[in-house]
Scaffold this active site. Structure first.
Site, PDB file in Angstrom:
ATOM      1  N   ARG A 116      -3.252 -42.674 -18.523  1.00 49.11           N
ATOM      2  CA  ARG A 116      -3.436 -44.090 -18.136  1.00 49.11           C
ATOM      3  C   ARG A 116      -2.125 -44.861 -18.049  1.00 49.11           C
ATOM      4  O   ARG A 116      -2.108 -46.081 -18.118  1.00 49.11           O
ATOM      5  CB  ARG A 116      -4.402 -44.806 -19.077  1.00 49.11           C
ATOM      6  CG  ARG A 116      -5.787 -44.237 -19.042  1.00 49.11           C
ATOM      7  CD  ARG A 116      -6.818 -45.275 -19.440  1.00 49.11           C
ATOM      8  NE  ARG A 116      -8.154 -44.745 -19.279  1.00 49.11           N
ATOM      9  CZ  ARG A 116      -8.806 -44.065 -20.207  1.00 49.11           C
ATOM     10  NH1 ARG A 116      -8.236 -43.853 -21.380  1.00 49.11           N
ATOM     11  NH2 ARG A 116     -10.010 -43.623 -19.967  1.00 49.11           N
ATOM     12  N   LYS A 138       5.110 -50.242  -5.407  1.00 48.84           N
ATOM     13  CA  LYS A 138       4.101 -49.493  -4.651  1.00 48.84           C
ATOM     14  C   LYS A 138       4.251 -48.022  -5.012  1.00 48.84           C
ATOM     15  O   LYS A 138       5.348 -47.471  -4.905  1.00 48.84           O
ATOM     16  CB  LYS A 138       4.305 -49.663  -3.144  1.00 48.84           C
ATOM     17  CG  LYS A 138       3.721 -50.943  -2.590  1.00 48.84           C
ATOM     18  CD  LYS A 138       3.753 -50.946  -1.071  1.00 48.84           C
ATOM     19  CE  LYS A 138       3.143 -52.227  -0.526  1.00 48.84           C
ATOM     20  NZ  LYS A 138       3.266 -52.326   0.949  1.00 48.84           N
ATOM     21  N   GLU A 180      15.739 -50.861   7.677  1.00 44.77           N
ATOM     22  CA  GLU A 180      15.022 -51.723   6.713  1.00 44.77           C
ATOM     23  C   GLU A 180      15.936 -52.864   6.242  1.00 44.77           C
ATOM     24  O   GLU A 180      15.482 -53.979   6.001  1.00 44.77           O
ATOM     25  CB  GLU A 180      14.526 -50.913   5.507  1.00 44.77           C
ATOM     26  CG  GLU A 180      13.571 -49.777   5.846  1.00 44.77           C
ATOM     27  CD  GLU A 180      12.166 -50.217   6.295  1.00 44.77           C
ATOM     28  OE1 GLU A 180      11.835 -51.404   6.138  1.00 44.77           O
ATOM     29  OE2 GLU A 180      11.423 -49.367   6.819  1.00 44.77           O
ATOM     30  N   LYS A 211      13.873 -58.450  -0.726  1.00 43.49           N
ATOM     31  CA  LYS A 211      12.678 -57.715  -1.157  1.00 43.49           C
ATOM     32  C   LYS A 211      12.156 -58.270  -2.484  1.00 43.49           C
ATOM     33  O   LYS A 211      10.951 -58.474  -2.663  1.00 43.49           O
ATOM     34  CB  LYS A 211      13.020 -56.223  -1.276  1.00 43.49           C
ATOM     35  CG  LYS A 211      11.891 -55.357  -1.777  1.00 43.49           C
ATOM     36  CD  LYS A 211      11.046 -54.786  -0.668  1.00 43.49           C
ATOM     37  CE  LYS A 211       9.744 -54.185  -1.181  1.00 43.49           C
ATOM     38  NZ  LYS A 211       9.546 -52.810  -0.869  1.00 43.49           N
ATOM     39  N   GLU A 221       0.487 -57.834  -2.117  1.00 45.28           N
ATOM     40  CA  GLU A 221       0.343 -57.908  -0.658  1.00 45.28           C
ATOM     41  C   GLU A 221      -0.943 -58.606  -0.205  1.00 45.28           C
ATOM     42  O   GLU A 221      -1.708 -58.063   0.583  1.00 45.28           O
ATOM     43  CB  GLU A 221       0.433 -56.493  -0.058  1.00 45.28           C
ATOM     44  CG  GLU A 221       0.844 -56.528   1.407  1.00 45.28           C
ATOM     45  CD  GLU A 221       1.233 -55.156   1.966  1.00 45.28           C
ATOM     46  OE1 GLU A 221       1.980 -54.430   1.291  1.00 45.28           O
ATOM     47  OE2 GLU A 221       0.785 -54.857   3.066  1.00 45.28           O
ATOM     48  N   ARG A 225       3.844 -60.659   1.465  1.00 42.40           N
ATOM     49  CA  ARG A 225       4.422 -59.295   1.450  1.00 42.40           C
ATOM     50  C   ARG A 225       4.113 -58.533   2.740  1.00 42.40           C
ATOM     51  O   ARG A 225       4.836 -57.596   3.089  1.00 42.40           O
ATOM     52  CB  ARG A 225       3.919 -58.523   0.217  1.00 42.40           C
ATOM     53  CG  ARG A 225       4.633 -57.198   0.041  1.00 42.40           C
ATOM     54  CD  ARG A 225       4.417 -56.577  -1.312  1.00 42.40           C
ATOM     55  NE  ARG A 225       5.113 -55.312  -1.420  1.00 42.40           N
ATOM     56  CZ  ARG A 225       5.272 -54.629  -2.548  1.00 42.40           C
ATOM     57  NH1 ARG A 225       4.785 -55.108  -3.678  1.00 42.40           N
ATOM     58  NH2 ARG A 225       5.912 -53.480  -2.559  1.00 42.40           N
ATOM     59  N   ASN A 229       5.960 -55.592   6.727  1.00 43.02           N
ATOM     60  CA  ASN A 229       5.462 -54.657   7.746  1.00 43.02           C
ATOM     61  C   ASN A 229       6.045 -54.930   9.119  1.00 43.02           C
ATOM     62  O   ASN A 229       5.699 -54.241  10.091  1.00 43.02           O
ATOM     63  CB  ASN A 229       3.933 -54.741   7.838  1.00 43.02           C
ATOM     64  CG  ASN A 229       3.280 -54.069   6.662  1.00 43.02           C
ATOM     65  OD1 ASN A 229       3.590 -52.936   6.346  1.00 43.02           O
ATOM     66  ND2 ASN A 229       2.397 -54.787   5.986  1.00 43.02           N
ATOM     67  N   HIS A 232       6.672 -52.289  11.703  1.00 43.32           N
ATOM     68  CA  HIS A 232       5.981 -51.072  11.290  1.00 43.32           C
ATOM     69  C   HIS A 232       4.676 -50.822  12.051  1.00 43.32           C
ATOM     70  O   HIS A 232       4.223 -49.692  12.120  1.00 43.32           O
ATOM     71  CB  HIS A 232       5.690 -51.113   9.786  1.00 43.32           C
ATOM     72  CG  HIS A 232       6.913 -50.883   8.944  1.00 43.32           C
ATOM     73  ND1 HIS A 232       7.975 -51.756   8.942  1.00 43.32           N
ATOM     74  CD2 HIS A 232       7.254 -49.876   8.102  1.00 43.32           C
ATOM     75  CE1 HIS A 232       8.907 -51.301   8.113  1.00 43.32           C
ATOM     76  NE2 HIS A 232       8.499 -50.168   7.595  1.00 43.32           N
ATOM     77  N   HIS A 236       5.205 -47.407  13.250  1.00 40.45           N
ATOM     78  CA  HIS A 236       4.449 -46.264  12.711  1.00 40.45           C
ATOM     79  C   HIS A 236       3.771 -45.483  13.822  1.00 40.45           C
ATOM     80  O   HIS A 236       3.724 -44.248  13.797  1.00 40.45           O
ATOM     81  CB  HIS A 236       3.362 -46.746  11.740  1.00 40.45           C
ATOM     82  CG  HIS A 236       3.818 -46.775  10.318  1.00 40.45           C
ATOM     83  ND1 HIS A 236       3.253 -47.592   9.369  1.00 40.45           N
ATOM     84  CD2 HIS A 236       4.786 -46.072   9.681  1.00 40.45           C
ATOM     85  CE1 HIS A 236       3.862 -47.406   8.212  1.00 40.45           C
ATOM     86  NE2 HIS A 236       4.785 -46.493   8.374  1.00 40.45           N
ATOM     87  N   HIS A 251      11.820 -42.419   9.982  1.00 40.79           N
ATOM     88  CA  HIS A 251      11.036 -43.638   9.809  1.00 40.79           C
ATOM     89  C   HIS A 251      11.814 -44.860  10.308  1.00 40.79           C
ATOM     90  O   HIS A 251      11.299 -45.686  11.056  1.00 40.79           O
ATOM     91  CB  HIS A 251      10.679 -43.786   8.324  1.00 40.79           C
ATOM     92  CG  HIS A 251       9.947 -45.038   8.008  1.00 40.79           C
ATOM     93  ND1 HIS A 251       8.652 -45.266   8.430  1.00 40.79           N
ATOM     94  CD2 HIS A 251      10.322 -46.150   7.331  1.00 40.79           C
ATOM     95  CE1 HIS A 251       8.275 -46.461   8.016  1.00 40.79           C
ATOM     96  NE2 HIS A 251       9.266 -47.021   7.349  1.00 40.79           N
TER      97      HIS A 251
HETATM   98  N1  GLY Z   1       7.679 -51.127   1.972  1.00 41.86           N
HETATM   99  C1  GLY Z   1       6.955 -52.313   2.115  1.00 41.86           C
HETATM  100  C2  GLY Z   1       6.560 -52.903   0.817  1.00 41.86           C
HETATM  101  O1  GLY Z   1       7.034 -52.539  -0.214  1.00 41.86           O
HETATM  102  O2  GLY Z   1       5.729 -53.757   0.808  1.00 41.86           O
END
Ligand code: GLY
Length: 343
Positions: A116, A138, A180, A211, A221, A225, A229, A232, A236, A251
């Site tokens: 956990r 993330k 990025e 960031k 998000e 946030r 994207n 992307h 993507h 990428h």
């Molecule tokens: N890579 C995008 C984010 O961390 O939200």
């Protein structure tokens, strides 16, 4: 003692030589075991540097996985959890993710669910991971063809960004991370035309600050946030299209194309300047019109979509402001044609 460069949800983010920060940080904690996750590249090129800077060689357990996005799945997680079980990792253990985005995301995920939740730290070794993937909590893996379909938000105990690891980075990986960095500059309304790699620490500082600010405001998000994207949604889809051709893109290369298309489609004031800046730094990759239907289909599979429409997050006029668009297929195809004319 040197202070952290940033805090993100109370966790320190250190930018600079690991040896300047690591001993003090470790001394403030008492971990029962140290489990380091590497891939075959970071084990060879980065682990010796990490040990030299942290003195952990004698007490660390090292687990290596093959490198590459194809490994980012539950089967690899199972192997990592088996190694954690074999090492008898208890809840006071620390997981160190030494690598790029795949290691950081997957190692974070494995740590987050083992018993956990174990503490983990991110030690990113690629430009992309330093400025983006390692910052913001993330974690996750790909599942049934969907990128990052399984995962949780969980902040690392600390992030250590040491530009020393960039010395072993191939040229294309540099460019991938640079996309990025450029994205963060556009989002923050910073000028990017004078941006160059000469002072890497300053470049990283500026980019990580963007960031950190966004994640601090919207860690899970729900709104702002989504701005990360930018580039992307189309990027993507372009990346997925090229994956099935002999000329696959990194990428960042795909995101760079995505930023050109999306900023043109959205009519961003900086669209033309951004496009010519990107074309100066990235190789041209024109796409045949016969690829457009496949690119649209990939866009429709994006996680952000709610129904049959395609949703796209782009910067609005003010810095750190977000506009959600639902572009039509014709608009997307026009933007791809715009890119093709430049390429
Ligand atoms: N890579 C995008 C984010 O961390 O939200």
């Amino acid at each position: 003692m040197l202070s952290p460069t940033f805090y993100l949800q109370n966790a320190p983010v250190y930018l600079g030589a690991l040896s300047d920060f690591f001993y003090d940080w470790l001394g403030q904690n008492s971990f029962s075991q140290i489990f380091i996750l590497t891939d075959e590249n970071t084990r060879r090129h980065c682990l010796p540097v990490f040990f030299a800077q942290t003195g952990l060689e004698t007490r660390a357990i090292v687990h290596e996985i093959p490198s590459g996005e194809a490994e980012k799945n539950l089967a690899t997680c199972e192997k990592i959890w088996s190694a954690m079980a074999a090492a008898g990792l208890d809840r006071q253990a620390l997981v160190v993710n030494l690598g790029g985005g795949v290691i950081g995301d997957m190692g974070g995920f494995c740590a987050a669910v083992w018993k956990r939740g174990l503490n983990f730290i991110q030690v990113p070794t690629t430009l992309l991971a330093m400025t983006d993937a390692a910052i913001g909590g993330k974690t996750g893996v790909d599942f049934q063809g969907g990128k990052n379909l399984l995962g949780v938000f969980r902040q690392p105990a600390a992030v250590f960004v040491d530009p020393v690891f960039l010395h072993s980075l191939p040229e294309r990986e540099w460019r991938s991370g640079f996309a990025e960095i450029l994205k963060h500059a556009v989002i923050a309304g910073q000028s990017f035309e004078t941006m160059e790699m000469a002072d890497m620490t300053a470049l990283l500082h500026r980019s990580i600050a963007v960031k950190v600010r966004i994640v601090e405001e919207d860690p899970t998000e729900r709104g702002l946030r989504m701005l990360l994207n930018f580039g992307h949604t189309i990027g993507h889809a372009v990346e997925s299209y090229f994956l099935a051709t002999p000329a696959s893109l990194t990428h960042g290369e795909a995101v760079a194309i995505g930023m050109i298309c999306e900023s043109h489609l959205a009519g961003l004031p900086a669209a033309d300047t951004l496009a010519s800046f990107i074309m100066r730094h990235f190789l041209p990759c024109p796409m045949p019109e016969s690829a457009f239907p496949a690119i649209w289909q990939w866009m429709k599979q994006d996680k952000k979509n709610t129904s049959d429409t395609v949703r796209m997050a782009v910067p609005d006029v003010l810095p750190y402001s977000l506009k959600i668009m639902e572009p039509t297929r014709a608009q997307v195809e026009n933007s791809l044609r715009f890119y093709n004319r430049l390429a």
